[in-house]
Every structure is written in structure tokens, then in C-alpha cells.
Write an enzyme that holds these catalytic residues in place. Structure first.
Site, PDB file in Angstrom:
ATOM      1  N   TYR A  48      19.552 -73.297 -35.368  1.00  0.00           N
ATOM      2  CA  TYR A  48      18.285 -73.235 -36.944  1.00  0.00           C
ATOM      3  C   TYR A  48      17.213 -74.119 -35.796  1.00  0.00           C
ATOM      4  O   TYR A  48      16.014 -73.698 -37.087  1.00  0.00           O
ATOM      5  CB  TYR A  48      18.685 -74.921 -37.230  1.00  0.00           C
ATOM      6  N   LYS A  52      31.864 -76.190 -29.967  1.00  0.00           N
ATOM      7  CA  LYS A  52      32.336 -75.251 -28.905  1.00  0.00           C
ATOM      8  C   LYS A  52      32.533 -74.673 -27.718  1.00  0.00           C
ATOM      9  O   LYS A  52      31.941 -73.548 -27.034  1.00  0.00           O
ATOM     10  CB  LYS A  52      31.592 -73.317 -30.355  1.00  0.00           C
ATOM     11  N   ASP A 104      36.976 -74.585 -34.919  1.00  0.00           N
ATOM     12  CA  ASP A 104      37.636 -73.702 -35.474  1.00  0.00           C
ATOM     13  C   ASP A 104      39.183 -74.176 -36.161  1.00  0.00           C
ATOM     14  O   ASP A 104      38.692 -74.074 -37.313  1.00  0.00           O
ATOM     15  CB  ASP A 104      37.845 -72.619 -34.731  1.00  0.00           C
ATOM     16  N   ASP A 155      26.252 -77.892 -40.855  1.00  0.00           N
ATOM     17  CA  ASP A 155      25.726 -76.985 -42.160  1.00  0.00           C
ATOM     18  C   ASP A 155      27.538 -76.475 -42.956  1.00  0.00           C
ATOM     19  O   ASP A 155      27.480 -76.970 -44.362  1.00  0.00           O
ATOM     20  CB  ASP A 155      25.130 -75.691 -42.152  1.00  0.00           C
TER      21      ASP A 155
HETATM   22 MG    MG Z   1      24.282 -76.659 -46.763  1.00  0.00          MG
END
Ligand code: MG
Ligand code: NAI
Length: 338
Positions: free
Chosen positions: A123, A175, A209, A233
Site C-alpha cells: 500500500y 507469504k 491463505d 486489510d
Molecule cells: Mg479495508
């Protein structure tokens, strides 16, 4: 002594849920003065900028803010003001607790905390298109940034949070099997730091995952979870789903000196202006803010009243299966905080 805090009602359902929250805070005897400011679409419309300097100055001075959701255009338009505020005040830790309040959901007694890294990862917004021949958008690239400094401070925050709140385990979700450098560094930092806390908090790491799958299948195996920005998020919305949806999920964006409290949900344009939104997410965010400024007693009374109102069915908003509006729900909580 009253504490001055910045209040940003925000876009969409923001002003409706903010009004409900301020009503409850006043009734509960919160010792707060509100410095109301604008941001997001509302600010763009009335002040020509989605993040006016006056708003930044107010947060800078007060060091604590309660913020409604801000609409962010998808694909083009101005960049996320939420992300900009987190970066401006270096609010590196996003704390997102999820607890069961509404009985009869998929699970009972959920009590989890997600700690999301808030300033790095995918982000950071380092993105561009690559043009080829006649196509200016033949490809697009995004950069994921992980620093040792950023990883250490968020993982340490997660462990310290676990110790301070009597939590038994920290799960680092990652990951690193695919993203061997960025996620590998994050994992390595976590594994090292776990040694410092080995006598107090258990540690495990799990691939993101599989973490998502186990959260749905058996959420009780988790306690505190820590992860990179985008993973956090996504999984925090998933975790909100475990306790009845986004209407119940609070958050605090915490830095060394400043903190901004907001619900996990967005501006919900599909229900904005109807007076039906669930104010619980922002109300519980305000409780996190009260804890932060040393008014834990007031926060405790509000949490108790919210739980009782919802559990006993005194009032329930539409997303809880009820018919009460935002304001009526807030009045029911007011009746319980006295
Ligand atoms: Mg959000
Ligand atoms: P959203 O969270 O606004 O809504 C998703 C779904 O949950 C909708 O069906 C909505 O009606 C429902 N919902 C959300 N909050 C609720 C509440 N308090 N009570 C009852 N139902 C509720 O997510 P969406 O629609 O993807 O995003 C809308 C806008 O919000 C976008 O512009 C997005 O960028 C922004 N956003 C802002 C955030 C922030 O300010 N921190 C966080 C997430 C999204």
C-alpha cells in the site's frame, strides 16, 4: 480536565454514525472537547482539497482523532486519504479487535485481535503503467516495500500488545514461500523476536491463505495475528464477518505520538443517508480512543451498554436483523450508560 480530540465525520454514512457516537459519548460522561474537521469527498467539495491543511494541523495539535469513513475513488482520482493520514503521522500499527456481541451468529465468543502493518507493504502506492506500442497501459507494476525497521516495530508492537493484554499467542501470517524477499524478511524478523518473548507469549507463523481458511473453519485456534498491510486489510474484513459484519468492527491507528481511531468499514454508499447504519464499529473505536486517553471507565460503561442493548434485543439495526435506525439504536445505548 477535558481532552481535546479532532473529530472528522467523513463521507457517506460517516456523519450519521458520528452523530450517534458523540451522543453516546456525551451521555456516558466522556471528558472530551471536539474539534470538528473535514476530509475526503466532503472536504474536496467544500474546501477544494480532500485533506485540508487545517485538518492535518488539528490532528497534529490534538494528537488524537476520531475519524468517520472517507470515500476513495477506485482506479483513478485522488489517492486514499486514510492511507495519507496514516503515513503523515506515522501511525504504523493498525489494531483491529473482533469480539462477538450479537448472539446466534456463525460462532459464539470470538475474541481475536488483528495487528496490521500500516505504513509499508503493497500500500505504499509505488505504482506505474508501462506503455508498449499503441497501448499506454500494456502493463502495470506495484512495489511491495518491507524494511527491517518497519517489520521489527510492528512485530514488537504485536508481542507487547499480547503481553499487556494477557494474550497467549501471536500468529504471524505471511507469504514468504512465494515472496521470499519482502515476506521472507518479515517472517525472519518475527521468528527472531519471538525468542525475546518466549517465556511470556507463544508464537507461530502461518501462510496467509491457510490462515484465511483456518479463520473460517476454526477461529478459536488464533489469538493475536500480525501481518503486512494488504493482508491485514483483507483478513480484518473477513474477521469482522465472523462476528456479524463490518458494522461491529473497530480500529485504532497507533503511532509513537499520534493515534487516529476509526471503524473498519467504509462510507457504505449503498445505505448512506437512510439513517440505518450500525454505529457500533465507530462507537467501539471511540472506546479504544477513551482507553488511549486514560478514560477506561467511560469506555467500559459504553461497551457494557452496547453489549446489553444488542444481546437483549433492546434495539438492533438492520444488519443485526432488527428494524431500529442509527439514532434509535444510539438512544437505547444512552439508556444503558447512565
Ligand atoms: Mg479495508
Ligand atoms: P463498505 O465498508 O463501505 O461497505 C461494505 C458493505 O458493508 C456495504 O454493503 C455496506 O452497506 C455494509 N456496511 C458497512 N458499514 C456498515 C455499517 N456501519 N452498518 C451497516 N452496514 C454497513 O465498503 P465499500 O462499499 O467497499 O467501500 C465504500 C467506500 O468506502 C469506498 O470509497 C472505499 O474506498 C471507502 N472505504 C473507506 C475506509 C475508511 O475510511 N477507513 C475503509 C474501507 C473503505
Amino acid at each position: 480536565m477535558s481532552r481535546s480530540v479532532t473529530v472528522i465525520p467523513g463521507d457517506g454514512i460517516g456523519p450519521e454514525v458520528t452523530a450517534a457516537v458523540l451522543r453516546v459519548l456525551d451521555a456516558a460522561g466522556a471528558r472530551l472537547d471536539y474539534d470538528e474537521q473535514v476530509a475526503g469527498e466532503t472536504a474536496l467539495r467544500y474546501q477544494g482539497s480532500p485533506l485540508p491543511q487545517e485538518t492535518l494541523d488539528s490532528i497534529e495539535t490534538n494528537r488524537v482523532a476520531l475519524k468517520g469513513p472517507l470515500t476513495t475513488p477506485s482506479g483513478s482520482g485522488f489517492r486514499s486519504i486514510n492511507v495519507a493520514i496514516r503515513k503523515e503521522f506515522d501511525l504504523f500499527a493498525n489494531v483491529r479487535p473482533v469480539r462477538t456481541i450479537l448472539p446466534g451468529g456463525r460462532y459464539e465468543d470470538i475474541d481475536l485481535v488483528l495487528i496490521r502493518e500500516n505504513t509499508e507493504g503493497l500500500y505504499v502506492g509505488v505504482e506505474h503503467f508501462i506503455g508498449m506500442e499503441n497501448d499506454p497501459k500494456a502493463a502495470a507494476e506495484s512495489v511491495m516495500i518491507t524494511t527491517r525497521y518497519g517489520s521489527e516495530r510492528i512485530v514488537r508492537f504485536a508481542f507487547d500488545y499480547a503481553v499487556a493484554n494477557g494474550r497467549r499467542k501471536v500468529t504471524l501470517a505471511h507469504k514468504a514461500n512465494i515472496l521470499k524477499h519482502t515476506q521472507g524478511l518479515f517472517l525472519e524478523v518475527g521468528q527472531r523476536m519471538a525468542d525475546d518473548y518466549a517465556d511470556r507469549v507463544a508464537f507461530e507463523d502461518r501462510i496467509i491463505d491457510a490462515t484465511a481458511m483456518f479463520l473460517v473453519l476454526d477461529p478459536y485456534r488464533f489469538d493475536v495475528l500480525v501481518m503486512e498491510n494488504m493482508f491485514g486489510d483483507i483478513l480484518s474484513d473477513l474477521m469482522a464477518g465472523l462476528v456479524g459484519g463490518l458494522g461491529f468492527a473497530p480500529a485504532g491507528n497507533i503511532g509513537e505520538t499520534h493515534a487516529v481511531f476509526e471503524a473498519v468499514h467504509g462510507s457504505a454508499p449503498d445505505i448512506a443517508g437512510q439513517g440505518v447504519a450500525n454505529p457500533t464499529g465507530l462507537l467501539l473505536s471511540a472506546c479504544l480512543m477513551l482507553d488511549h486517553v486514560g478514560q477506561e471507565g467511560v469506555a467500559g460503561r459504553i461497551r457494557g451498554a452496547v453489549s446489553a442493548v444488542i444481546r437483549d434485543g433492546v434495539a438492533r439495526t438492520r444488519d443485526m436483523g432488527g428494524t431500529d435506525g442509527t439514532a434509535a439504536f444510539a438512544e437505547a445505548v444512552v439508556g444503558g450508560v447512565g
